[in-house]
Design an enzyme around this catalytic site. Sequence first.
Site, PDB file in Angstrom:
ATOM      1  CE1 TYR A   1     -11.028  -4.040  -6.934  1.00  0.00           C
ATOM      2  CE2 TYR A   1     -10.614  -1.800  -6.209  1.00  0.00           C
ATOM      3  CZ  TYR A   1     -11.316  -2.976  -6.100  1.00  0.00           C
ATOM      4  OH  TYR A   1     -12.301  -3.078  -5.162  1.00  0.00           O
ATOM      5  CB  ILE A   2      -3.651  -2.898 -10.949  1.00  0.00           C
ATOM      6  CG1 ILE A   2      -3.701  -3.143  -9.436  1.00  0.00           C
ATOM      7  CG2 ILE A   2      -2.298  -2.334 -11.371  1.00  0.00           C
ATOM      8  CD1 ILE A   2      -2.618  -4.077  -8.901  1.00  0.00           C
TER       9      ILE A   2
ATOM     10  CB  CYS B   1      -3.203   2.600  -1.566  1.00  0.00           C
ATOM     11  SG  CYS B   1      -3.448   0.900  -1.078  1.00  0.00           S
TER      12      CYS B   1
ATOM     13  N   GLY C   1      -3.552  -9.505 -11.832  1.00  0.00           N
ATOM     14  CA  GLY C   1      -3.787 -10.110 -10.533  1.00  0.00           C
ATOM     15  C   GLY C   1      -2.536 -10.204  -9.691  1.00  0.00           C
TER      16      GLY C   1
ATOM     17  CB  CYS D   1      -0.928  -0.025   1.209  1.00  0.00           C
ATOM     18  SG  CYS D   1      -1.851   1.485   1.429  1.00  0.00           S
TER      19      CYS D   1
ATOM     20  CD  GLU E   1      -6.773   2.014  -8.956  1.00  0.00           C
ATOM     21  OE1 GLU E   1      -5.614   1.689  -8.633  1.00  0.00           O
ATOM     22  OE2 GLU E   1      -7.698   2.124  -8.134  1.00  0.00           O
TER      23      GLU E   1
ATOM     24  CD  GLU F   1     -27.656  19.380  -4.070  1.00  0.00           C
ATOM     25  OE1 GLU F   1     -28.618  19.738  -3.385  1.00  0.00           O
ATOM     26  OE2 GLU F   1     -26.979  20.166  -4.768  1.00  0.00           O
TER      27      GLU F   1
ATOM     28  CE  LYS G   1      -4.661   4.171  -6.320  1.00  0.00           C
ATOM     29  NZ  LYS G   1      -5.164   2.817  -6.147  1.00  0.00           N
TER      30      LYS G   1
ATOM     31  CG  HIS H   1     -27.899  23.430  -3.457  1.00  0.00           C
ATOM     32  ND1 HIS H   1     -28.034  22.588  -4.544  1.00  0.00           N
ATOM     33  CD2 HIS H   1     -28.040  24.691  -3.915  1.00  0.00           C
ATOM     34  CE1 HIS H   1     -28.247  23.319  -5.623  1.00  0.00           C
ATOM     35  NE2 HIS H   1     -28.251  24.599  -5.276  1.00  0.00           N
TER      36      HIS H   1
HETATM   37  P1  NDP Z   1      -7.763  -8.040 -10.355  1.00  0.00           P
HETATM   38  O1  NDP Z   1      -8.000  -9.392  -9.815  1.00  0.00           O
HETATM   39  O2  NDP Z   1      -8.642  -6.924  -9.944  1.00  0.00           O
HETATM   40  O3  NDP Z   1      -7.763  -8.100 -11.933  1.00  0.00           O
HETATM   41  C1  NDP Z   1      -6.932  -8.969 -12.632  1.00  0.00           C
HETATM   42  C2  NDP Z   1      -7.261  -8.854 -14.096  1.00  0.00           C
HETATM   43  O4  NDP Z   1      -6.314  -9.569 -14.844  1.00  0.00           O
HETATM   44  C3  NDP Z   1      -8.631  -9.416 -14.442  1.00  0.00           C
HETATM   45  O5  NDP Z   1      -9.238  -8.554 -15.377  1.00  0.00           O
HETATM   46  C4  NDP Z   1      -8.296 -10.767 -15.062  1.00  0.00           C
HETATM   47  O6  NDP Z   1      -9.169 -11.181 -16.062  1.00  0.00           O
HETATM   48  C5  NDP Z   1      -6.974 -10.467 -15.737  1.00  0.00           C
HETATM   49  N1  NDP Z   1      -6.161 -11.668 -15.884  1.00  0.00           N
HETATM   50  C6  NDP Z   1      -5.852 -12.588 -14.955  1.00  0.00           C
HETATM   51  N2  NDP Z   1      -5.058 -13.531 -15.473  1.00  0.00           N
HETATM   52  C7  NDP Z   1      -4.861 -13.198 -16.758  1.00  0.00           C
HETATM   53  C8  NDP Z   1      -4.140 -13.799 -17.822  1.00  0.00           C
HETATM   54  N3  NDP Z   1      -3.465 -14.917 -17.644  1.00  0.00           N
HETATM   55  N4  NDP Z   1      -4.156 -13.193 -19.027  1.00  0.00           N
HETATM   56  C9  NDP Z   1      -4.856 -12.049 -19.209  1.00  0.00           C
HETATM   57  N5  NDP Z   1      -5.555 -11.444 -18.243  1.00  0.00           N
HETATM   58  C10 NDP Z   1      -5.566 -12.014 -17.037  1.00  0.00           C
HETATM   59  O7  NDP Z   1      -6.241  -7.765 -10.019  1.00  0.00           O
HETATM   60  P2  NDP Z   1      -5.351  -6.468 -10.050  1.00  0.00           P
HETATM   61  O8  NDP Z   1      -4.009  -6.950 -10.411  1.00  0.00           O
HETATM   62  O9  NDP Z   1      -5.969  -5.393 -10.866  1.00  0.00           O
HETATM   63  O10 NDP Z   1      -5.394  -6.010  -8.540  1.00  0.00           O
HETATM   64  C11 NDP Z   1      -5.156  -6.926  -7.479  1.00  0.00           C
HETATM   65  C12 NDP Z   1      -5.979  -6.557  -6.287  1.00  0.00           C
HETATM   66  O11 NDP Z   1      -5.434  -5.432  -5.648  1.00  0.00           O
HETATM   67  C13 NDP Z   1      -7.417  -6.139  -6.617  1.00  0.00           C
HETATM   68  O12 NDP Z   1      -8.274  -7.226  -6.738  1.00  0.00           O
HETATM   69  C14 NDP Z   1      -7.778  -5.269  -5.458  1.00  0.00           C
HETATM   70  O13 NDP Z   1      -8.307  -6.064  -4.435  1.00  0.00           O
HETATM   71  C15 NDP Z   1      -6.454  -4.672  -5.036  1.00  0.00           C
HETATM   72  N6  NDP Z   1      -6.359  -3.271  -5.503  1.00  0.00           N
HETATM   73  C16 NDP Z   1      -7.206  -2.355  -4.956  1.00  0.00           C
HETATM   74  C17 NDP Z   1      -7.176  -1.043  -5.375  1.00  0.00           C
HETATM   75  C18 NDP Z   1      -8.130  -0.056  -4.780  1.00  0.00           C
HETATM   76  O14 NDP Z   1      -8.661  -0.304  -3.715  1.00  0.00           O
HETATM   77  N7  NDP Z   1      -8.389   1.063  -5.455  1.00  0.00           N
HETATM   78  C19 NDP Z   1      -6.247  -0.589  -6.401  1.00  0.00           C
HETATM   79  C20 NDP Z   1      -5.421  -1.631  -6.918  1.00  0.00           C
HETATM   80  C21 NDP Z   1      -5.485  -2.920  -6.476  1.00  0.00           C
HETATM   81  P3  NDP Z   1     -10.469 -12.073 -15.770  1.00  0.00           P
HETATM   82  O15 NDP Z   1     -11.403 -11.127 -15.116  1.00  0.00           O
HETATM   83  O16 NDP Z   1     -10.884 -12.499 -17.109  1.00  0.00           O
HETATM   84  O17 NDP Z   1     -10.021 -13.199 -14.892  1.00  0.00           O
END
Ligand code: NDP
Length: 452
Positions: A179-180, A49, A263, A44, A183, A442, A52, A437
């Site tokens: 998410y990532i 976080c 992920g 984080c 973002e 609101e 970012k 307001h």
């Molecule tokens: P996420 O799990 O949110 O997203 C991973 C993405 O990668 C999904 O769209 C997934 O697709 C795709 N993916 C997974 N494997 C493959 C692959 N082999 N080839 C292509 N695409 C793939 O993970 P993030 O890395 O974005 O973030 C990790 C975690 O960190 C989040 O889940 C969240 O909990 C936390 N986070 C929170 C934030 C916040 O609070 N603002 C900011 C950043 C991170 P599919 O859906 O098809 O499986």
Amino acid sequence: MTVEFDYDLFVIGAGSGGVRAARMAASKGKKVAVAEDRYLGGTCVNVGCVPKKLFVYASQFPEFFHASKGFGWTIDGTPSLDWATLRDNKTAEIERLNGIYNSLIDNSGADLFDGRATVAGPNLVTVNGETYRAKNILIATGGWPYIPEFPGSEHAVSSNEMFSLDKLPKTAVVVGGGYIAVEFAGILNGLGVQTHLVYRGPQLLKSFDREMSDKVKEGMLVKGVNIHLNTQINEINKTVDGLSVDLHTGLSLDAELVLYATGRQANTANLGLENTAVALRDNGSIVVDECFSTAEPSIYALGDVIDRVQLTPVAIQEAMVLVDHLYGDGIAKIDYSDIPTAVFCQPELGTVGLSEEQARSEYADIAVYTSDFKPMLQTLGGGADRITMKLVVDTETDKVVGCHMVGEHAAEIIQGLGIALKAGATKAHFDATVGIHPSAAEEFVTMRTQSR
Ligand code: NDP
């Protein structure tokens, strides 16, 4: 025979969850150690976080410069970004926070070990060549970005590297739909990088309310992100100018940088857990019960390493529950429902409770209220941003079961509504609340006409 322990609690990992558990345990008079081999504050603070959000702020300035004209401002010359200044100022701020974490641990009375700790047995931790006996061990080692292996995957970077790039690329491909990915697509695009977002599925942010994730996609397109859905990547090749990303469609994208945001996986490799009964899932995350006990009675785990909800505030709550379980009256429980969350994409998404789709499958009858409008800043500012809000109500009880928002300040607004949902607020409570307001927020208390 009584066993003498060096520590009541030995925490491995000084991220959000580990540090909170260590400090709370120490405040209860326990002898606590924390070991960390990378950076204080974990993902984080260092590569998540905090930096970012600083980059998100940086990436929003071009729109503010543009909007300022409508408010009478003149900017002489074209504003330009010095990436090194942004990156280095960010690093200085993170180092300041590392120092604060150091003091927090120090002032709590816990011992901090700068080194990689491993578990040598159910009550044994080895760090910097010494082995310590601990009554309990807490694994709070977090997670690490996962990049799938395929031809050329070694050319891709993860979110970790994004915070220390030598140079801001001119073109970038971001892979993923979570998410990532969204973002960073927003950050890069805002900083002036020509950005492609490539996702294998049909819908970005698929675990969120469908209408809201569609609004995010529309907003990102308007801001200039090139979005490729239902698209796989076959390979990445090095070229004279950078990289070439070959898509399964036959198209290829040239980019100076490829970011994989696909992920994160639990950090459990080479931790010595094989010396214990701790059970792992196939993805390496640790299996725990509701009190964060692993299959080894003396060992606990929480935060990203247990792969429940990968969010900093959740890890912190988990730490409080654990410390209450170990050293308090043991009644604290974590409630994973109605966790407010925000995605700092552009436009921003904030949400708490059930999506419309989830509510439809859980309740016999729901009422949905929506509002879509242009924020005041844009009226003179001339931007294209909009705000969309949604309330999902269970008609039988009148309880608001979901609040969603896409647009400026969504995170700030949804945080407060998270309290309302926790308190069980009904639509009648929302209606009886006086608005502030003029504000965007609101609108949440003035939605009277049911959309569906
Ligand atoms: P996420 O799990 O949110 O997203 C991973 C993405 O990668 C999904 O769209 C997934 O697709 C795709 N993916 C997974 N494997 C493959 C692959 N082999 N080839 C292509 N695409 C793939 O993970 P993030 O890395 O974005 O973030 C990790 C975690 O960190 C989040 O889940 C969240 O909990 C936390 N986070 C929170 C934030 C916040 O609070 N603002 C900011 C950043 C991170 P599919 O859906 O098809 O499986």
